[in-house]
Enzyme design. Structure first.
Site, PDB file in Angstrom:
ATOM      1  N   LEU A 133       7.736 -13.924   0.412  1.00 43.73           N
ATOM      2  CA  LEU A 133       6.848 -13.331  -0.671  1.00 43.73           C
ATOM      3  C   LEU A 133       7.391 -12.513  -1.290  1.00 43.73           C
ATOM      4  O   LEU A 133       8.279 -11.828  -0.935  1.00 43.73           O
ATOM      5  CB  LEU A 133       5.443 -12.807  -0.278  1.00 43.73           C
ATOM      6  CG  LEU A 133       4.629 -13.829   0.710  1.00 43.73           C
ATOM      7  CD1 LEU A 133       3.347 -12.636   1.259  1.00 43.73           C
ATOM      8  CD2 LEU A 133       3.860 -14.769   0.133  1.00 43.73           C
TER       9      LEU A 133
ATOM     10  N   ASP B 287       8.465 -13.590   6.334  1.00 44.69           N
ATOM     11  CA  ASP B 287       8.399 -12.065   6.113  1.00 44.69           C
ATOM     12  C   ASP B 287       8.459 -11.280   7.282  1.00 44.69           C
ATOM     13  O   ASP B 287       8.092 -10.052   7.252  1.00 44.69           O
ATOM     14  CB  ASP B 287       7.105 -11.688   5.327  1.00 44.69           C
ATOM     15  CG  ASP B 287       7.420 -12.175   3.599  1.00 44.69           C
ATOM     16  OD1 ASP B 287       8.503 -11.786   3.054  1.00 44.69           O
ATOM     17  OD2 ASP B 287       6.524 -13.031   3.072  1.00 44.69           O
TER      18      ASP B 287
ATOM     19  N   GLU C 291       7.059  -3.286   9.439  1.00 47.30           N
ATOM     20  CA  GLU C 291       6.240  -2.122   9.208  1.00 47.30           C
ATOM     21  C   GLU C 291       4.720  -2.525   8.843  1.00 47.30           C
ATOM     22  O   GLU C 291       3.858  -1.650   9.212  1.00 47.30           O
ATOM     23  CB  GLU C 291       6.725  -1.294   8.081  1.00 47.30           C
ATOM     24  CG  GLU C 291       5.959  -0.113   7.654  1.00 47.30           C
ATOM     25  CD  GLU C 291       6.481   0.561   6.524  1.00 47.30           C
ATOM     26  OE1 GLU C 291       6.791   1.725   6.947  1.00 47.30           O
ATOM     27  OE2 GLU C 291       6.503   0.270   5.357  1.00 47.30           O
ATOM     28  N   ASP C 292       4.648  -3.728   8.455  1.00 54.54           N
ATOM     29  CA  ASP C 292       3.227  -4.038   7.906  1.00 54.54           C
ATOM     30  C   ASP C 292       2.164  -4.505   8.805  1.00 54.54           C
ATOM     31  O   ASP C 292       1.089  -4.164   8.792  1.00 54.54           O
ATOM     32  CB  ASP C 292       3.483  -5.226   6.737  1.00 54.54           C
ATOM     33  CG  ASP C 292       4.174  -4.633   5.593  1.00 54.54           C
ATOM     34  OD1 ASP C 292       3.807  -3.567   5.175  1.00 54.54           O
ATOM     35  OD2 ASP C 292       5.134  -5.329   4.921  1.00 54.54           O
TER      36      ASP C 292
ATOM     37  N   ARG D 225       1.135 -13.886   6.151  1.00 56.69           N
ATOM     38  CA  ARG D 225       1.515 -12.902   7.241  1.00 56.69           C
ATOM     39  C   ARG D 225       0.559 -12.540   8.298  1.00 56.69           C
ATOM     40  O   ARG D 225       1.012 -11.854   9.198  1.00 56.69           O
ATOM     41  CB  ARG D 225       2.024 -11.613   6.306  1.00 56.69           C
ATOM     42  CG  ARG D 225       3.008 -12.023   5.178  1.00 56.69           C
ATOM     43  CD  ARG D 225       3.616 -10.601   4.989  1.00 56.69           C
ATOM     44  NE  ARG D 225       4.433  -9.780   5.964  1.00 56.69           N
ATOM     45  CZ  ARG D 225       4.942  -8.779   5.981  1.00 56.69           C
ATOM     46  NH1 ARG D 225       4.893  -8.160   4.821  1.00 56.69           N
ATOM     47  NH2 ARG D 225       5.492  -8.292   6.986  1.00 56.69           N
TER      48      ARG D 225
ATOM     49  N   ARG E 207      -3.066  -6.106  -1.225  1.00 53.72           N
ATOM     50  CA  ARG E 207      -3.011  -6.224   0.384  1.00 53.72           C
ATOM     51  C   ARG E 207      -3.719  -5.317   0.977  1.00 53.72           C
ATOM     52  O   ARG E 207      -4.532  -6.028   2.152  1.00 53.72           O
ATOM     53  CB  ARG E 207      -1.622  -5.838   0.823  1.00 53.72           C
ATOM     54  CG  ARG E 207      -0.229  -6.671   0.256  1.00 53.72           C
ATOM     55  CD  ARG E 207      -0.481  -8.017   0.351  1.00 53.72           C
ATOM     56  NE  ARG E 207       0.573  -8.896  -0.350  1.00 53.72           N
ATOM     57  CZ  ARG E 207       1.670  -9.085   0.198  1.00 53.72           C
ATOM     58  NH1 ARG E 207       2.400  -8.312   1.243  1.00 53.72           N
ATOM     59  NH2 ARG E 207       2.520  -9.779  -0.438  1.00 53.72           N
TER      60      ARG E 207
ATOM     61  N   HIS F 162       2.955  -1.644  -2.318  1.00 57.26           N
ATOM     62  CA  HIS F 162       2.478  -0.865  -0.853  1.00 57.26           C
ATOM     63  C   HIS F 162       2.671   0.535  -1.764  1.00 57.26           C
ATOM     64  O   HIS F 162       3.360   0.878  -2.351  1.00 57.26           O
ATOM     65  CB  HIS F 162       3.281  -1.038   0.004  1.00 57.26           C
ATOM     66  CG  HIS F 162       3.082  -2.468   0.700  1.00 57.26           C
ATOM     67  ND1 HIS F 162       4.134  -3.252   1.078  1.00 57.26           N
ATOM     68  CD2 HIS F 162       1.889  -3.104   1.126  1.00 57.26           C
ATOM     69  CE1 HIS F 162       3.483  -4.201   1.851  1.00 57.26           C
ATOM     70  NE2 HIS F 162       2.070  -4.378   1.773  1.00 57.26           N
TER      71      HIS F 162
ATOM     72  N   CYS G 275       9.916  -0.816   5.319  1.00 56.25           N
ATOM     73  CA  CYS G 275       9.626  -1.815   5.911  1.00 56.25           C
ATOM     74  C   CYS G 275      10.197  -2.604   6.897  1.00 56.25           C
ATOM     75  O   CYS G 275       9.526  -3.345   7.590  1.00 56.25           O
ATOM     76  CB  CYS G 275       9.551  -2.936   4.698  1.00 56.25           C
ATOM     77  SG  CYS G 275       9.050  -2.359   3.187  1.00 56.25           S
TER      78      CYS G 275
HETATM   79  C1  CIR Z   1       5.689  -9.188   1.317  1.00 61.47           C
HETATM   80  O1  CIR Z   1       5.222  -9.485   0.045  1.00 61.47           O
HETATM   81  O2  CIR Z   1       4.737  -8.787   2.099  1.00 61.47           O
HETATM   82  C2  CIR Z   1       7.229  -9.040   1.667  1.00 61.47           C
HETATM   83  N1  CIR Z   1       7.933  -9.957   0.877  1.00 61.47           N
HETATM   84  C3  CIR Z   1       7.745  -7.643   1.501  1.00 61.47           C
HETATM   85  C4  CIR Z   1       7.008  -6.588   2.241  1.00 61.47           C
HETATM   86  C5  CIR Z   1       7.456  -5.332   2.147  1.00 61.47           C
HETATM   87  N2  CIR Z   1       6.954  -4.295   3.227  1.00 61.47           N
HETATM   88  C6  CIR Z   1       6.389  -3.201   2.900  1.00 61.47           C
HETATM   89  O3  CIR Z   1       6.617  -2.751   1.766  1.00 61.47           O
HETATM   90  N3  CIR Z   1       6.192  -2.245   3.983  1.00 61.47           N
END
Ligand code: CIR
Length: 254
Positions: free
Chosen positions: A19, A61, A66-67, A86, A132, A162, A249
């Protein structure tokens, strides 16, 4: 506080389909692997024992570990990622964390939370309300934190992906703030390290055991952090930036 461990996941070749809103093209996979390896070495140089999970091609992704989970001194919380593509990342991250944490709390529907929206400041957790992370998800996180003697509060966001896209906590009340978070009342009691508008991406830096990882190519940010007495470790991040990803991340630290 001191971190001793980290979990990372090697990017898969499918990361080119990750993404993004960056509009700067697809990442170069070979280059991303080199940048990821340098990131792992930097974590190790800060004294962390790093668990490297294998690439998971099913989730483009999934290198942004971290997410899907929040790790706190009171235990791990498995998130419910805001992006449909995700959501399936959580099973593997739970499996990886099972070696370190005996049990888990979970965010459940209709809550959604990406832990990139959660910034730990001692015993308090700031939670960005973003595309999100919704209010229901944030309320669930806060209830779980409070059940463990911790606290949380929300920070409404307008444009950034984020919360930690524009903020980083460097311990001892020092906080890096840029973009739409500049001047926000939620952070008025902190010692603010401002990010200049032409270096916005560098706001996502990462304090680890008194060193700070900073994206390479942002001299003003690096100088500002060094001026606070930190040793900085600049790391090339171009390929992850193309997917809106930053330094925090790419790992879970605990
Ligand atoms: C996303 O859009 O979810 C990933 N391409 C990037 C996530 C980045 N994560 C973060 O800032 N903790």
């Amino acid at each position: 506080m001191r971190f001793t461990k980290a979990i990372v996941r090697t990017p898969g070749a499918s990361m080119v389909d990750g993404l993004t809103s960056a509009g700067s093209g697809k990442p170069d996979y070979a280059k991303a692997l080199v940048q990821h390896a340098a990131y792992i070495r930097a974590l190790e140089s800060c004294g962390l024992r790093v668990t490297v999970l294998p690439a998971d091609e099913a989730f483009p992704d999934s290198t942004f570990v971290e997410d899907p989970a929040l790790v706190t001194p009171a235990g791990a919380i498995i998130m419910r990622p805001g992006a449909e593509s995700r959501r399936g990342e959580t099973a593997a991250i739970e499996q990886a964390l099972a070696g370190f944490f005996p049990n888990f709390e979970r965010i459940v529907p209709p809550g959604t939370v990406d832990a990139g929206d959660i910034m730990m400041v001692g015993d308090h957790y700031y939670i960005g309300l973003s595309k999100r992370t919704n209010a229901e998800g944030a309320a669930q996180v806060i209830a779980i934190l409070e059940a463990h003697g911790l606290t949380g509060s929300t920070v409404p966001l307008k444009h950034i992906l984020h919360l930690k896209s524009a903020a980083a906590y460097l311990e001892d009340r020092r906080i890096v703030l840029g973009g739409e978070l500049t001047g926000r009342p939620e952070f008025s009691g902190f010692d603010i390290i401002p990010v200049e508008d032409d270096e916005k991406y560098a706001a996502n830096c990462l304090w680890i055991n008194d060193r700070v990882l900073v994206a390479a190519g942002f001299p003003k940010m690096q100088a500002a952090i060094r001026a606070r007495g930190f040793e900085t470790i600049p790391l090339p991040m171009s390929e992850f930036r193309k997917l809106d990803g930053g330094l925090s991340c790419l790992s879970l630290r605990f």
